[in-house]
Design a protein around this motif. Structure first.
Motif, PDB file in Angstrom:
ATOM      1  N   ALA A 591      13.175  -3.873 -17.228  1.00 48.27           N
ATOM      2  CA  ALA A 591      12.708  -3.976 -18.611  1.00 48.27           C
ATOM      3  C   ALA A 591      11.821  -5.212 -18.793  1.00 48.27           C
ATOM      4  CB  ALA A 591      13.896  -4.039 -19.566  1.00 48.27           C
ATOM      5  N   ILE A 592      12.163  -6.294 -18.116  1.00 49.55           N
ATOM      6  CA  ILE A 592      11.351  -7.515 -18.213  1.00 49.55           C
ATOM      7  C   ILE A 592       9.973  -7.290 -17.607  1.00 49.55           C
ATOM      8  CG2 ILE A 592      11.132  -9.886 -17.358  1.00 49.55           C
ATOM      9  CD1 ILE A 592      14.175 -10.139 -17.624  1.00 49.55           C
ATOM     10  N   ILE A 593       9.926  -6.673 -16.418  1.00 49.25           N
ATOM     11  CA  ILE A 593       8.643  -6.423 -15.759  1.00 49.25           C
ATOM     12  C   ILE A 593       7.778  -5.481 -16.600  1.00 49.25           C
ATOM     13  CG2 ILE A 593       7.501  -5.543 -13.695  1.00 49.25           C
ATOM     14  CD1 ILE A 593       9.084  -8.237 -13.424  1.00 49.25           C
ATOM     15  N   ASP A 594       8.392  -4.439 -17.142  1.00 46.69           N
ATOM     16  CA  ASP A 594       7.636  -3.502 -17.992  1.00 46.69           C
ATOM     17  C   ASP A 594       7.093  -4.225 -19.228  1.00 46.69           C
ATOM     18  OD1 ASP A 594       8.184  -1.480 -16.219  1.00 46.69           O
ATOM     19  OD2 ASP A 594       9.816  -0.611 -17.413  1.00 46.69           O
ATOM     20  N   LEU A 596       6.458  -7.537 -19.559  1.00 39.46           N
ATOM     21  CA  LEU A 596       5.393  -8.459 -19.160  1.00 39.46           C
ATOM     22  C   LEU A 596       4.107  -7.699 -18.852  1.00 39.46           C
ATOM     23  CD1 LEU A 596       7.325 -10.955 -16.808  1.00 39.46           C
ATOM     24  CD2 LEU A 596       6.606 -11.316 -19.185  1.00 39.46           C
ATOM     25  N   THR A 597       4.250  -6.554 -18.227  1.00 41.31           N
ATOM     26  CA  THR A 597       3.076  -5.733 -17.928  1.00 41.31           C
ATOM     27  C   THR A 597       2.391  -5.275 -19.212  1.00 41.31           C
ATOM     28  OG1 THR A 597       4.088  -4.973 -15.856  1.00 41.31           O
ATOM     29  CG2 THR A 597       2.272  -3.647 -16.747  1.00 41.31           C
ATOM     30  N   ALA A 598       3.191  -4.871 -20.190  1.00 40.03           N
ATOM     31  CA  ALA A 598       2.627  -4.463 -21.480  1.00 40.03           C
ATOM     32  C   ALA A 598       1.884  -5.621 -22.141  1.00 40.03           C
ATOM     33  CB  ALA A 598       3.744  -3.958 -22.391  1.00 40.03           C
ATOM     34  N   LEU A 599       2.424  -6.815 -22.002  1.00 44.34           N
ATOM     35  CA  LEU A 599       1.799  -7.990 -22.622  1.00 44.34           C
ATOM     36  C   LEU A 599       0.450  -8.303 -21.986  1.00 44.34           C
ATOM     37  CD1 LEU A 599       1.906 -10.573 -24.445  1.00 44.34           C
ATOM     38  CD2 LEU A 599       3.108 -11.689 -22.536  1.00 44.34           C
ATOM     39  N   VAL A 600       0.408  -8.358 -20.660  1.00 45.32           N
ATOM     40  CA  VAL A 600      -0.779  -8.902 -19.984  1.00 45.32           C
ATOM     41  C   VAL A 600      -1.864  -7.865 -19.729  1.00 45.32           C
ATOM     42  CG1 VAL A 600       0.676 -10.653 -18.894  1.00 45.32           C
ATOM     43  CG2 VAL A 600       0.078  -8.590 -17.610  1.00 45.32           C
ATOM     44  N   THR A 601      -1.534  -6.584 -19.836  1.00 47.01           N
ATOM     45  CA  THR A 601      -2.550  -5.547 -19.613  1.00 47.01           C
ATOM     46  C   THR A 601      -3.229  -5.113 -20.910  1.00 47.01           C
ATOM     47  OG1 THR A 601      -0.843  -3.816 -19.699  1.00 47.01           O
ATOM     48  CG2 THR A 601      -1.480  -4.659 -17.514  1.00 47.01           C
ATOM     49  N   ALA A 602      -2.700  -5.542 -22.034  1.00 44.46           N
ATOM     50  CA  ALA A 602      -3.293  -5.146 -23.318  1.00 44.46           C
ATOM     51  C   ALA A 602      -4.631  -5.831 -23.549  1.00 44.46           C
ATOM     52  CB  ALA A 602      -2.341  -5.465 -24.462  1.00 44.46           C
ATOM     53  N   LYS A 603      -4.787  -7.038 -22.993  1.00 46.40           N
ATOM     54  CA  LYS A 603      -6.033  -7.784 -23.190  1.00 46.40           C
ATOM     55  C   LYS A 603      -6.216  -8.728 -22.000  1.00 46.40           C
ATOM     56  CE  LYS A 603      -8.285 -11.071 -26.365  1.00 46.40           C
ATOM     57  NZ  LYS A 603      -9.548 -10.314 -26.536  1.00 46.40           N
ATOM     58  N   PRO A 604      -7.361  -8.694 -21.339  1.00 42.24           N
ATOM     59  CA  PRO A 604      -7.596  -9.635 -20.229  1.00 42.24           C
ATOM     60  C   PRO A 604      -7.573 -11.072 -20.729  1.00 42.24           C
ATOM     61  CG  PRO A 604      -9.235  -7.863 -20.232  1.00 42.24           C
ATOM     62  CD  PRO A 604      -8.490  -7.768 -21.534  1.00 42.24           C
ATOM     63  N   GLY A 605      -6.998 -11.939 -19.947  1.00 43.32           N
ATOM     64  CA  GLY A 605      -6.924 -13.337 -20.345  1.00 43.32           C
ATOM     65  C   GLY A 605      -5.838 -14.072 -19.581  1.00 43.32           C
ATOM     66  N   ASN A 606      -5.504 -15.257 -20.052  1.00 42.17           N
ATOM     67  CA  ASN A 606      -4.541 -16.126 -19.388  1.00 42.17           C
ATOM     68  C   ASN A 606      -3.194 -16.111 -20.104  1.00 42.17           C
ATOM     69  OD1 ASN A 606      -6.593 -16.991 -17.589  1.00 42.17           O
ATOM     70  ND2 ASN A 606      -7.297 -18.491 -19.108  1.00 42.17           N
ATOM     71  N   PHE A 624       7.137  -8.746 -10.438  1.00 44.95           N
ATOM     72  CA  PHE A 624       5.923  -8.514 -11.221  1.00 44.95           C
ATOM     73  C   PHE A 624       4.743  -8.215 -10.294  1.00 44.95           C
ATOM     74  CE2 PHE A 624       1.976  -9.969 -13.132  1.00 44.95           C
ATOM     75  CZ  PHE A 624       1.997  -9.345 -14.366  1.00 44.95           C
ATOM     76  N   GLU A 625       4.621  -8.987  -9.221  1.00 46.01           N
ATOM     77  CA  GLU A 625       3.516  -8.782  -8.278  1.00 46.01           C
ATOM     78  C   GLU A 625       3.611  -7.427  -7.593  1.00 46.01           C
ATOM     79  OE1 GLU A 625       2.629 -13.438  -7.063  1.00 46.01           O
ATOM     80  OE2 GLU A 625       4.117 -12.271  -5.949  1.00 46.01           O
ATOM     81  N   LEU A 626       4.824  -6.993  -7.329  1.00 46.25           N
ATOM     82  CA  LEU A 626       5.016  -5.684  -6.705  1.00 46.25           C
ATOM     83  C   LEU A 626       4.550  -4.573  -7.647  1.00 46.25           C
ATOM     84  CD1 LEU A 626       6.152  -4.318  -4.140  1.00 46.25           C
ATOM     85  CD2 LEU A 626       8.354  -4.144  -5.328  1.00 46.25           C
ATOM     86  N   ALA A 627       4.840  -4.773  -8.944  1.00 47.02           N
ATOM     87  CA  ALA A 627       4.458  -3.759  -9.930  1.00 47.02           C
ATOM     88  C   ALA A 627       2.988  -3.867 -10.328  1.00 47.02           C
ATOM     89  CB  ALA A 627       5.339  -3.885 -11.177  1.00 47.02           C
ATOM     90  N   ASN A 628       2.395  -5.042 -10.162  1.00 45.43           N
ATOM     91  CA  ASN A 628       1.017  -5.275 -10.609  1.00 45.43           C
ATOM     92  C   ASN A 628       0.219  -5.976  -9.501  1.00 45.43           C
ATOM     93  OD1 ASN A 628       1.175  -4.633 -13.733  1.00 45.43           O
ATOM     94  ND2 ASN A 628       2.972  -5.901 -13.240  1.00 45.43           N
ATOM     95  N   GLN A 658     -10.867 -11.821 -16.201  1.00 48.91           N
ATOM     96  CA  GLN A 658      -9.767 -11.243 -15.431  1.00 48.91           C
ATOM     97  C   GLN A 658      -8.465 -11.894 -15.905  1.00 48.91           C
ATOM     98  OE1 GLN A 658     -10.208  -9.958 -11.634  1.00 48.91           O
ATOM     99  NE2 GLN A 658     -12.192  -9.164 -12.243  1.00 48.91           N
ATOM    100  N   THR A 659      -7.375 -11.182 -15.722  1.00 48.54           N
ATOM    101  CA  THR A 659      -6.088 -11.684 -16.180  1.00 48.54           C
ATOM    102  C   THR A 659      -5.453 -12.614 -15.141  1.00 48.54           C
ATOM    103  OG1 THR A 659      -5.649  -9.799 -17.619  1.00 48.54           O
ATOM    104  CG2 THR A 659      -3.732 -11.009 -16.809  1.00 48.54           C
ATOM    105  N   LEU A 660      -4.918 -13.717 -15.629  1.00 49.67           N
ATOM    106  CA  LEU A 660      -4.156 -14.654 -14.798  1.00 49.67           C
ATOM    107  C   LEU A 660      -2.800 -14.873 -15.460  1.00 49.67           C
ATOM    108  CD1 LEU A 660      -3.826 -16.796 -12.515  1.00 49.67           C
ATOM    109  CD2 LEU A 660      -4.863 -18.454 -14.095  1.00 49.67           C
ATOM    110  N   VAL A 661      -1.738 -14.706 -14.673  1.00 43.97           N
ATOM    111  CA  VAL A 661      -0.380 -14.910 -15.186  1.00 43.97           C
ATOM    112  C   VAL A 661       0.254 -16.075 -14.437  1.00 43.97           C
ATOM    113  CG1 VAL A 661       1.884 -13.876 -15.595  1.00 43.97           C
ATOM    114  CG2 VAL A 661      -0.180 -12.452 -15.690  1.00 43.97           C
ATOM    115  N   GLY A 662       0.613 -17.125 -15.167  1.00 42.90           N
ATOM    116  CA  GLY A 662       1.264 -18.288 -14.571  1.00 42.90           C
ATOM    117  C   GLY A 662       2.756 -18.255 -14.850  1.00 42.90           C
ATOM    118  N   PHE A 663       3.563 -18.482 -13.823  1.00 41.71           N
ATOM    119  CA  PHE A 663       5.021 -18.482 -13.964  1.00 41.71           C
ATOM    120  C   PHE A 663       5.505 -19.935 -13.912  1.00 41.71           C
ATOM    121  CE2 PHE A 663       4.014 -14.238 -12.627  1.00 41.71           C
ATOM    122  CZ  PHE A 663       4.962 -13.437 -13.254  1.00 41.71           C
ATOM    123  N   CYS A 664       6.264 -20.339 -14.928  1.00 43.06           N
ATOM    124  CA  CYS A 664       6.705 -21.735 -15.066  1.00 43.06           C
ATOM    125  C   CYS A 664       8.191 -21.791 -15.394  1.00 43.06           C
ATOM    126  CB  CYS A 664       5.921 -22.450 -16.167  1.00 43.06           C
ATOM    127  SG  CYS A 664       4.142 -22.464 -15.921  1.00 43.06           S
TER     128      CYS A 664
END
Length: 791
Positions: A591-594, A596-606, A624-628, A658-664
């Protein structure tokens, strides 16, 4: 209002000469010194008055100065007047340097002069120096008779020598005040809430109060507090501002604010204090003071260096201090402390006011209404102060020390081994108690008195032993353990009802911890060393919690500002379908991966994703990387230095196609203090409610507050965790043009327990019950923002 000059400050500045001999690491603390003073004072006769305040106004160069201080004791009898000065230290009286004795006598001579000025019929007084050697409890008394003529000659010589510096201070003050009269606010307009905050700060200084302020991101807290405080300086409401911070980045922001005002005409002296281990020159490292060229003859070169830097520089940053220190061959750390006496704004770490072991005694040895404190990002002070007032010691290093200290031909004495074995036996006794009780740890409300007594004796021995040693691996190792023991003993002197002692047996080693669960009284005492304080942060909710834990329950005001930015510029989305408790993490990963995917694929960005631990971060990032596989990712790593931190942030560029996702890590270095403006960041996801990990010591904090106010879980876990969440979310909207989404991935956020803690600008939060609803809501938000932008 005349400038006040302390007698000790005057005497030490004029009479100190020769080498810089760093204060020997003694067990003597301000608390212990005060206790010894009271003990000796209470033993005196009825004719004895303790802590007698003496002062005299001296007019020089058209300006009044009040020379003042407190004599430890004055005894008036038929035989005459005796003035006593009490000093405490670990050193033997005979081992004190001549200059140290001159400084002691200089103080009491000034007291003698001031007393005879107040008593015209007194032509001479007896001066008594009472020296208490803490390590042996030996008391040495020496006396001198001071005549009126001698006192007047001595005082006049002091003032004549100091006249240049008094005049310099007066000229700098006149220059400062004149520049402040018409000083404008350094921006064309105030942001929403900024003028109100500035007014509140000014009133707080005028009324000498303590104010807690929650000013959301974008308010411009630094300039909104410094500007009115500088205005108060110009009206002589206070003489000195301390801007206290937790991080180097916020110290730079304060420097920039002062520079900005200077570009608009401000003329004052500011200084940034840098930690000793960071600013010392490389060639000073591991060099004893008696061989260090930057310390040999230090005081003989100090005054010319001060004249030089104060004549040519207004803003004494680290670089400026280092430049002049090297030019005049002075230790840069000590030079910065000496230069700070002539500065109006002092920017420094919390430690310099609050830490009981390293606070600035030259400013804070007694209360001074000329000081005012601006405490930035004060939410950080909660955990920092617990660390400052806690200490731990272990027997783990002793085996290695005994091996190094094994007697040989070059070191025939086994005295050090004998003292180390005494300490080891003390730990062994603790170990046996735990073993006999069949437990690995114990907690109790009493200080570890037997261990403290043993360590005091050990410290006394090692303090003398180190003076006689040549540099060696043994000396370095013993010194490190000595410092740990010293800290433990000094914190032990503070032990009260807010402490618990924790004994931990880990394998063959024992660790003893003195844990301060509630440092609020200590913080209150520190803040009382000035006229008042403004303590501020973007996140101080609930305000009563921060007032309680930071020493402001009974004597402070509270002020909360609204966000200066439109609340609808950010969507606050709370997922009710995600559970992130430890036992549910495996089940909720999908559910978390789905989400996050919904969040970051809706609009390209950081985007930034915050997780409560490195382990969980690694798990979610990999999934996340496996799914995206086509989406670029980056991650915070452990122990990042300044360069790698900046490199991480530099990846988040504006106008990203392009989309960039940072994990902190939530609560880590990227959770606060970073400024990714505009579209450098368009979305933040926060996984979990940020509760600190369950552990024995946090449970002790919980139990303490359960007992004192019935809110143990909130004070120990929930509120610190929620602060981490609010700080991370605050990375998103940094200006009036920023827009974006905060995604809260934990169903607990939807409960009343958490929604009641949401800030006012989260009023439009939405509860999301499924991933499809989340996707639709995100799409709708970006569509609305696009329409709004076009209009």
């Amino acid at each position: 209002m005349p400038t006040k000059i302390g007698i000790r400050q005057l005497v030490e500045f004029v009479l100190r000469k020769g080498d810089l001999n760093e204060v020997k690491n003694s067990q003597n603390t301000a608390l212990m010194g005060a206790k010894i003073h009271r003990q000796l004072q209470s033993s005196r006769s009825d004719a004895y008055q303790s802590e007698v305040y003496l002062k005299k106004t001296v007019t020089m160069n058209g300006t009044d100065y009040v020379i003042s201080g407190r004599a430890d004791g004055i005894q008036t009898t038929d035989d005459g007047v005796l003035i006593e000065e009490i000093k405490t230290s670990d050193q033997d009286f005979e081992d004190l340097t001549d200059n140290t004795r001159d400084l002691y006598w200089g103080q009491v001579k000034v007291y003698g002069y001031l007393l005879m000025q107040d008593q015209p019929d007194t032509d001479k007084v007896t001066l008594q120096l009472t020296y208490y050697q803490v390590s042996t409890e030996k008391i040495t008394k020496t006396q001198k008779v001071l005549t009126r003529a001698e006192s007047e000659q001595f005082f006049q010589q002091l003032i004549t020598e100091y006249e240049y510096w008094l005049t310099l201070r007066a000229d700098l003050r006149k220059r400062r005040n004149a520049s402040i009269v018409d000083l404008p606010f350094p921006f064309p307009d105030y942001r929403r809430g900024q003028h109100e905050l500035a007014v509140a700060v000014y009133k707080t200084i005028r009324l000498q109060k303590r104010l807690f302020v929650e000013a959301p991101t974008g308010t411009g807290k630094t300039i909104s507090t410094l500007f009115p405080a500088v205005k108060a300086l110009g009206e002589d409401l206070v003489e000195r501002l301390f801007y206290l911070t937790a991080k180097q980045s916020t110290r730079h922001v304060a420097e920039e604010a002062v520079t900005l005002m200077s570009q608009n005409g401000l003329k004052l002296k500011s200084i940034t204090l840098t930690a000793k281990d960071q600013i010392r020159f490389p060639e000073e490292q591991d060099v004893p003071p008696e061989e260090n060229p930057f310390m040999i003859g230090y005081y003989d070169r100090l005054k010319p260096a001060l004249k030089d830097i104060l004549t040519h520089e207004d803003h004494l940053t680290r670089t400026v201090i280092e430049t002049y220190a090297r030019k005049h061959t002075l230790d840069p750390f000590e030079f910065s402390l000496n230069a700070s006496l002539f500065c109006d704004v002092i920017i420094c770490d919390y430690n310099y006011l609050f830490d009981p072991l390293v606070y600035l005694q030259r400013f804070f040895s007694e209360d001074d209404p000329d000081n005012f404190f601006l405490v930035d990002e004060v939410h950080n002070l909660v955990s920092r102060s617990r660390d400052m007032y806690s200490a731990a010691i272990s027997d783990a290093p002793i085996a290695g020390l005994l091996k190094l200290a094994k007697p040989d031909k070059t070191q025939p004495s086994d005295d050090l081994q004998r003292e180390l074995k005494k300490v080891r036996r003390s730990f062994t006794r603790i170990s046996r108690v735990l073993t006999d009780d069949g437990v690995n740890e114990q907690v109790g409300p009493l200080p570890p008195e037997k261990l403290l007594a043993t360590l005091r004796q050990f410290n006394e021995f090692v303090g003398d032993w180190m003076q006689k040693q040549e540099p060696s691996d043994l000396l370095t190792a013993v010194r490190d353990y000595f410092f740990d023991c010293l800290t433990f003993v000094k914190i032990g002197d503070l032990f009260d009802g807010s402490y618990q002692t924790r004994l931990v047996l880990d394998g063959h080693h024992v660790t003893v911890k003195e844990l301060c669960l509630d440092p609020s009284d200590f913080l209150d005492q520190s803040l009382s060393r000035g006229a008042g304080a403004v303590l501020f942060s973007a996140t101080l909710s609930p305000m009563t919690y921060y007032q309680n834990v930071l020493g402001g329950t009974d004597n402070s005001l509270a002020y909360q500002l609204p966000s200066p930015f439109p609340p609808k510029h950010q969507a606050i989305l709370v997922t009710q379908y995600v559970q992130t408790t430890y036992h549910e993490r495996a089940h909720s990963e999908g559910a978390i991966i789905d989400s996050l995917t919904a969040l970051v694929t809706a609009k390209p960005g950081n985007y930034l994703v915050f997780l409560p631990s490195y382990g969980y971060l690694t798990q979610i990032k990999a999934a996340f990387e496996l799914a995206n596989p086509d989406i670029q990712t980056t991650a915070q790593t452990n122990a990042m230095d300044g360069a790698t931190r900046q490199a991480f942030l530099d990846q988040f560029q504006a106008d990203a196609t392009q989309t960039l996702v940072g994990f902190c890590v939530l609560g880590g270095i990227f959770s606060e203090g970073i400024d990714l403006r505009g579209d450098r960041l368009i979305g933040v996801a926060i996984v979990s409610v940020g509760l600190p990990g369950l552990n024995a010591e946090t449970n002790l904090i919980r139990d303490y507050y359960d007992h004192t106010n019935g809110q143990g879980f909130a004070y120990a876990y929930q509120l610190p965790g929620m602060n981490n969440v609010l700080q991370a979310a605050g990375r998103l909207i940094r200006s009036s043009h920023d827009v974006g989404i905060v995604l809260l991935l934990d169903q607990r956020f939807a409960s009343r327990r958490y929604t009641s803690l949401f800030p006012a600008h989260w009023q439009y939060y939405q509860t999301i019950r499924s991933v499809p609803q989340l996707s639709a809501t995100i799409a709708n938000f970006w569509q609305q923002m696009e329409v709004q932008h076009e209009n």
